[in-house]
Each structure stands twice: as structure tokens, then as C-alpha cells.
Design a protein around this motif. Structure first.
Motif, PDB file in Angstrom:
ATOM      1  N   THR A 178      10.182   9.453   5.200  1.00 49.51           N
ATOM      2  CA  THR A 178      11.366   8.398   4.643  1.00 49.51           C
ATOM      3  C   THR A 178      11.862   8.880   3.019  1.00 49.51           C
ATOM      4  O   THR A 178      12.961   8.773   3.020  1.00 49.51           O
ATOM      5  CB  THR A 178      10.734   7.170   4.432  1.00 49.51           C
TER       6      THR A 178
ATOM      7  N   LEU B 207      10.380   3.265   8.032  1.00 45.68           N
ATOM      8  CA  LEU B 207       9.123   2.934   7.126  1.00 45.68           C
ATOM      9  C   LEU B 207       8.322   2.201   8.158  1.00 45.68           C
ATOM     10  O   LEU B 207       7.202   2.388   8.332  1.00 45.68           O
ATOM     11  CB  LEU B 207       9.443   2.460   5.937  1.00 45.68           C
TER      12      LEU B 207
ATOM     13  N   ILE C 197       5.182   9.123   7.279  1.00 47.55           N
ATOM     14  CA  ILE C 197       6.043   8.161   6.230  1.00 47.55           C
ATOM     15  C   ILE C 197       6.555   8.918   4.930  1.00 47.55           C
ATOM     16  O   ILE C 197       7.668   8.557   4.549  1.00 47.55           O
ATOM     17  CB  ILE C 197       4.639   7.410   5.650  1.00 47.55           C
TER      18      ILE C 197
ATOM     19  N   ASP D 273       7.060   3.834  11.061  1.00 49.71           N
ATOM     20  CA  ASP D 273       5.906   5.028  10.755  1.00 49.71           C
ATOM     21  C   ASP D 273       4.743   4.241  10.147  1.00 49.71           C
ATOM     22  O   ASP D 273       3.488   4.669  10.501  1.00 49.71           O
ATOM     23  CB  ASP D 273       6.754   5.786   9.655  1.00 49.71           C
TER      24      ASP D 273
ATOM     25  N   ALA E 163       3.912   5.868   0.878  1.00 52.42           N
ATOM     26  CA  ALA E 163       3.606   7.250   1.212  1.00 52.42           C
ATOM     27  C   ALA E 163       2.379   7.686   0.292  1.00 52.42           C
ATOM     28  O   ALA E 163       1.703   8.487   0.732  1.00 52.42           O
ATOM     29  CB  ALA E 163       4.900   8.056   0.623  1.00 52.42           C
TER      30      ALA E 163
ATOM     31  N   VAL F 192       8.323   2.034  -0.883  1.00 52.36           N
ATOM     32  CA  VAL F 192       8.332   3.192  -0.090  1.00 52.36           C
ATOM     33  C   VAL F 192       7.413   4.227  -0.827  1.00 52.36           C
ATOM     34  O   VAL F 192       6.655   5.071  -0.249  1.00 52.36           O
ATOM     35  CB  VAL F 192       9.762   3.814   0.032  1.00 52.36           C
TER      36      VAL F 192
END
Length: 112
Positions: free
Chosen positions: A28, A2, A25, A5, A47, A43
Motif C-alpha cells: 500500500t 489496506l 501491507i 491486507d 505497515a 497506513v
């Protein structure tokens, strides 16, 4: 993954013209799901916040060219599952998937 990215995404925002990412992204999210792991809130938030063009390209699993080597360690089943979870991850985030064609380079060149 992550962090890398996010750095790549941030650096690309300073560039002009079209930019194509090999991975993004949302990948992930897909890999976490593939491994049966929970998606941490940071996360999921990344995204949703760091958006790419609405249209994304997906290289589908292609049995006829599947191979394993020192770089490609996934089994056939894992490779198929990876394609499926990536499609799900990007679709769930509202991206429109354009699947790349399963044609060899010579044939593609003749088509264009």
C-alpha cells in the motif's frame, strides 16, 4: 487495499506453518508513492505494526516476459516503477529482499 491486507494478515496469524503472501501491507505504501500520493499516518503505522518475516521475496520487473492484457494494464515504465517502489517500501521498513530468479520453470526445475 489496506483493509483487505490487514484482514488477511490477521487471519494468517491463526494458521500454523509457513504462509506466503502474494501482496503485503507495505505494498500500500509503494502504490501510494507510485501514484504520487501522501502516505496517511494510519497506513504507515499499520505497515510498521503488522510485521511479516524479515525476509521477503520480490518478483523483479522482467522485460523479456513483460506483457499487457486484461489483467495487466500497466505500461512497461509503470511496471518497472512498481518494482522499484516496492523494493524501496520494504527496504525502508527493514525487510531483507530476496529477488526471485529470472529463469523459466523448466530451467528452474533442472536447477533444483
Amino acid at each position: 487495499m489496506l483493509e483487505r491486507d490487514l484482514r488477511t494478515y490477521s487471519a494468517a496469524r491463526a494458521l500454523s506453518g509457513p504462509i506466503i503472501f502474494d501482496r503485503g501491507i507495505p505494498d500500500t505504501l509503494g502504490y501510494l508513492k507510485l501514484c504520487g500520493l501522501p502516505v496517511p499516518p494510519h497506513v504507515a503505522a499499520a505497515a510498521k505494526a503488522a510485521r511479516y518475516n524479515r525476509r521477503v521475496f520480490l518478483a523483479p520487473f522482467w522485460d523479456e516476459i513483460f506483457t499487457q492484457d486484461t489483467e495487466r494494464k500497466q505500461t512497461r515504465a509503470e511496471a518497472e516503477a512498481t518494482c522499484a517502489v516496492m523494493r524501496e517500501a520494504y527496504t525502508a521498513l527493514g525487510y531483507k529482499i530476496t529477488e526471485l530468479s529470472r529463469a523459466d520453470v523448466e530451467r528452474q526445475t533442472k536447477l533444483t
